[in-house]
Scaffold this motif. Structure first.
Motif, PDB file in Angstrom:
ATOM      1  N   THR A  78      38.223  28.626  38.179  1.00 50.26           N
ATOM      2  CA  THR A  78      36.989  29.735  37.942  1.00 50.26           C
ATOM      3  C   THR A  78      37.269  31.238  38.682  1.00 50.26           C
ATOM      4  OG1 THR A  78      35.427  28.141  37.442  1.00 50.26           O
ATOM      5  CG2 THR A  78      34.503  30.510  37.965  1.00 50.26           C
ATOM      6  N   TRP A  79      37.537  32.079  37.800  1.00 53.54           N
ATOM      7  CA  TRP A  79      38.069  33.204  38.395  1.00 53.54           C
ATOM      8  C   TRP A  79      36.882  34.536  38.235  1.00 53.54           C
ATOM      9  CZ3 TRP A  79      42.451  33.323  41.233  1.00 53.54           C
ATOM     10  CH2 TRP A  79      43.517  32.437  40.984  1.00 53.54           C
ATOM     11  N   LYS A  80      36.843  35.061  39.362  1.00 52.81           N
ATOM     12  CA  LYS A  80      35.741  36.213  39.295  1.00 52.81           C
ATOM     13  C   LYS A  80      36.447  37.687  38.945  1.00 52.81           C
ATOM     14  CE  LYS A  80      31.786  38.295  41.542  1.00 52.81           C
ATOM     15  NZ  LYS A  80      30.721  38.406  42.920  1.00 52.81           N
ATOM     16  N   VAL A  81      35.972  38.302  38.078  1.00 52.60           N
ATOM     17  CA  VAL A  81      36.430  39.532  37.919  1.00 52.60           C
ATOM     18  C   VAL A  81      36.358  40.678  38.899  1.00 52.60           C
ATOM     19  CG1 VAL A  81      36.611  41.722  36.280  1.00 52.60           C
ATOM     20  CG2 VAL A  81      36.580  39.261  35.374  1.00 52.60           C
ATOM     21  N   VAL A  82      37.389  41.161  39.505  1.00 50.17           N
ATOM     22  CA  VAL A  82      36.970  42.252  40.759  1.00 50.17           C
ATOM     23  C   VAL A  82      37.086  43.672  40.071  1.00 50.17           C
ATOM     24  CG1 VAL A  82      38.067  42.965  42.869  1.00 50.17           C
ATOM     25  CG2 VAL A  82      37.954  40.531  42.249  1.00 50.17           C
ATOM     26  N   THR A  83      38.356  43.882  39.330  1.00 47.11           N
ATOM     27  CA  THR A  83      38.531  45.128  38.652  1.00 47.11           C
ATOM     28  C   THR A  83      38.958  44.946  37.477  1.00 47.11           C
ATOM     29  OG1 THR A  83      40.946  45.388  39.304  1.00 47.11           O
ATOM     30  CG2 THR A  83      39.220  46.521  40.778  1.00 47.11           C
ATOM     31  N   ASN A  84      38.558  45.680  36.320  1.00 44.89           N
ATOM     32  CA  ASN A  84      38.871  45.639  34.997  1.00 44.89           C
ATOM     33  C   ASN A  84      38.645  46.803  33.924  1.00 44.89           C
ATOM     34  OD1 ASN A  84      38.604  44.397  32.438  1.00 44.89           O
ATOM     35  ND2 ASN A  84      36.432  43.842  32.423  1.00 44.89           N
ATOM     36  N   ASN A  85      39.853  46.898  33.124  1.00 41.70           N
ATOM     37  CA  ASN A  85      39.690  48.041  32.193  1.00 41.70           C
ATOM     38  C   ASN A  85      40.161  47.370  30.891  1.00 41.70           C
ATOM     39  OD1 ASN A  85      42.326  47.754  32.813  1.00 41.70           O
ATOM     40  ND2 ASN A  85      42.822  49.760  33.518  1.00 41.70           N
ATOM     41  N   TYR A  86      39.707  46.259  30.655  1.00 46.34           N
ATOM     42  CA  TYR A  86      40.261  45.892  29.456  1.00 46.34           C
ATOM     43  C   TYR A  86      39.395  44.929  28.671  1.00 46.34           C
ATOM     44  CZ  TYR A  86      43.836  44.225  26.014  1.00 46.34           C
ATOM     45  OH  TYR A  86      44.358  43.691  24.838  1.00 46.34           O
ATOM     46  N   SER A  94      44.544  45.900  32.257  1.00 50.22           N
ATOM     47  CA  SER A  94      44.404  44.809  33.359  1.00 50.22           C
ATOM     48  C   SER A  94      43.413  44.370  33.741  1.00 50.22           C
ATOM     49  CB  SER A  94      45.510  45.304  34.201  1.00 50.22           C
ATOM     50  OG  SER A  94      45.219  46.411  35.044  1.00 50.22           O
ATOM     51  N   ILE A  95      43.483  43.343  34.335  1.00 48.81           N
ATOM     52  CA  ILE A  95      42.323  42.591  34.976  1.00 48.81           C
ATOM     53  C   ILE A  95      42.777  41.806  36.446  1.00 48.81           C
ATOM     54  CG2 ILE A  95      40.298  41.009  34.946  1.00 48.81           C
ATOM     55  CD1 ILE A  95      40.543  41.023  31.762  1.00 48.81           C
ATOM     56  N   SER A  96      41.877  42.077  37.586  1.00 54.22           N
ATOM     57  CA  SER A  96      42.157  41.477  38.710  1.00 54.22           C
ATOM     58  C   SER A  96      41.008  40.754  38.903  1.00 54.22           C
ATOM     59  CB  SER A  96      42.386  42.541  39.984  1.00 54.22           C
ATOM     60  OG  SER A  96      43.492  43.398  39.676  1.00 54.22           O
ATOM     61  N   LEU A  97      41.382  39.437  39.339  1.00 51.02           N
ATOM     62  CA  LEU A  97      40.407  38.425  39.547  1.00 51.02           C
ATOM     63  C   LEU A  97      40.551  37.663  40.801  1.00 51.02           C
ATOM     64  CD1 LEU A  97      41.889  37.834  36.422  1.00 51.02           C
ATOM     65  CD2 LEU A  97      39.363  37.041  35.991  1.00 51.02           C
ATOM     66  N   THR A  98      39.461  37.056  41.429  1.00 56.32           N
ATOM     67  CA  THR A  98      39.933  36.202  42.769  1.00 56.32           C
ATOM     68  C   THR A  98      39.182  34.883  42.594  1.00 56.32           C
ATOM     69  OG1 THR A  98      38.986  36.241  45.082  1.00 56.32           O
ATOM     70  CG2 THR A  98      37.219  37.226  43.552  1.00 56.32           C
ATOM     71  N   LYS A  99      39.652  34.018  42.992  1.00 58.98           N
ATOM     72  CA  LYS A  99      39.250  32.450  42.819  1.00 58.98           C
ATOM     73  C   LYS A  99      37.938  32.164  43.347  1.00 58.98           C
ATOM     74  CE  LYS A  99      41.237  28.611  41.340  1.00 58.98           C
ATOM     75  NZ  LYS A  99      42.364  28.036  41.954  1.00 58.98           N
ATOM     76  N   GLU A 100      37.135  31.516  42.711  1.00 60.30           N
ATOM     77  CA  GLU A 100      35.733  30.869  42.967  1.00 60.30           C
ATOM     78  C   GLU A 100      35.991  29.684  43.626  1.00 60.30           C
ATOM     79  OE1 GLU A 100      32.372  32.658  42.580  1.00 60.30           O
ATOM     80  OE2 GLU A 100      33.869  34.060  43.358  1.00 60.30           O
ATOM     81  N   THR A 101      35.333  29.321  44.417  1.00 59.81           N
ATOM     82  CA  THR A 101      35.468  27.737  44.895  1.00 59.81           C
ATOM     83  C   THR A 101      34.561  26.944  44.266  1.00 59.81           C
ATOM     84  OG1 THR A 101      33.551  28.060  46.632  1.00 59.81           O
ATOM     85  CG2 THR A 101      36.020  28.382  47.414  1.00 59.81           C
ATOM     86  N   THR A 102      33.308  27.355  43.561  1.00 61.78           N
ATOM     87  CA  THR A 102      32.511  26.727  42.782  1.00 61.78           C
ATOM     88  C   THR A 102      32.899  26.721  41.345  1.00 61.78           C
ATOM     89  OG1 THR A 102      30.817  26.839  44.317  1.00 61.78           O
ATOM     90  CG2 THR A 102      30.166  26.007  42.169  1.00 61.78           C
TER      91      THR A 102
END
Length: 351
Positions: free
Chosen positions: A43-51, A121-129
């Motif tokens: 599960t990845w949370k969107v951090v920055t997004n222009n797409y 592009s989309i930058s995402l960070t990993k969620e632990t849950t």
């Protein structure tokens, strides 16, 4: 003595083994620790997004399925499902939506994932849950279901004992349907293409039935008892697909064309409030216990409209596209299409 020498030898050997074991525990036998290769699954949370506009999470499963969770600034939630293939050597991800596919180059670490598409592009960070689709949008359960008398993108209402069905283009009259047998028990004559119908929320024998008309930007008021035309609204947005009575003088109306809802006072003939839903085209409406229920994008939303609009809960009925909603005093009903057939569905959902 011989026993002392044996004891000394055993002690020396034990010490040597302890030292070697300790070294193995500390530095993996003298070799560097094995590093796990980061993967895109999770599960990845969107951090920055222009797409992917309004996307909040990407859930990438090991079975090559992928879910994209969306939420706009009003709180309307959506889910987009896809399959994917992962070329780990080239670090390329192909997302297949069924109607088309997208190719993204990616970089991944244990905590971060970046998807680079040809024009965004989309930058995402990993969620632990882990986040499952049912935890994003609630899945509705069916109590009862039957065929609607016709298939049309319509709203519905409740008259105290029957489901009132908008006629749209498919019938010459508004339908009255038995909620147990789903038989068409009667009709209300109309000259309108009433995609939206509503019964006035007023505890009196003299009350209105409201009807929209084709793509018009007005709705009409008829006496429910004798079907006499009493009045019409001011111009609102065209293609009124939903009406929701609050009391004996105010009503919500939705414009599918203008992507807006309107709070209208038909006693003073005043548009009290207009709320822009962005790019979300509303269909059927119902107002219960201080909340406005909105059908949009084939889903159902419970909204607080006490100060602007805030979505409280999002609901989906898998394999159905919801366009109309009504409440029978105990449970909600929806008009929905499944496999291009109109259905009337009683939900395990109350106020």
């Amino acid at each position: 003595m011989k026993i002392t020498r044996v004891y000394a030898a055993v002690l020396a050997l034990t010490s040597l083994l302890f030292i070697n074991c300790s070294k193995g525990d500390d530095d993996n036998g003298g070799n560097p620790p094995v590093q796990e290769t980061p993967t895109i699954e999770g599960t990845w949370k969107v951090v920055t997004n222009n797409y992917f506009e309004d996307s909040k999470y990407f859930v990438i499963n090991e079975d090559n399925t992928l879910h994209i969770f969306y939420e706009d600034n009003l709180g309307f939630k959506d889910t987009q499902n896809a399959n994917y293939t992962n070329n780990e050597e080239e670090l390329q991800l192909t997302i297949n939506f069924g109607y088309g596919s997208l190719l993204a180059n990616y970089t991944v670490s244990s905590d971060d994932l970046v998807l680079n598409f040809p024009d965004g592009s989309i930058s995402l960070t990993k969620e632990t849950t882990a986040l499952a689709p049912d935890n994003w949008i609630k899945t509705l359960k069916i109590i009862n279901e039957g065929n609607a008398p016709w298939t049309e993108r319509i709203d519905i209402a409740w008259n105290g004992s029957q489901l009132v069905i908008g006629n749209g283009y498919e019938a010459e009259a508004i339908g009255l349907v038995n909620p147990e047998t789903f038989a068409l028990e009667g009709t209300i004559t109309t000259s309108r293409h009433a995609f939206a119908v509503e019964i006035e929320n007023y505890d009196d024998e003299e009350k209105y039935i409201f009807q929209s008309d084709n793509g018009s930007n007005k709705f009409h008021m008829y006496d429910l008892a004798d079907n006499t035309h009493e009045d019409e609204s001011l111009p609102l947005g065209s293609w009124i697909y939903g009406l929701a009575s609050i009391d004996y003088q105010t009503i919500w109306a939705s414009s599918n064309n203008e992507d807006s809802i309107y709070l209208y006072d038909y006693d003073s003939k005043t548009i009290v409030q207009t709320i822009d839903l962005g790019e979300r085209s509303p269909n059927g409406l119902d107002y219960q216990a201080g909340y406005l229920y909105i059908c949009a994008n084939g889903q159902l939303y419970k909204c607080d409209v006490s100060d602007g609009l805030e979505v409280i809960e999002s609901y989906t009925l898998p394999d159905y596209s919801i366009t109309g909603v009504a409440y029978d005093g105990s449970y909600f009903w929806v008009y929905a299409e499944k496999n291009n057939e109109g259905k009337l569905v009683q939900l395990d959902l109350s106020i």
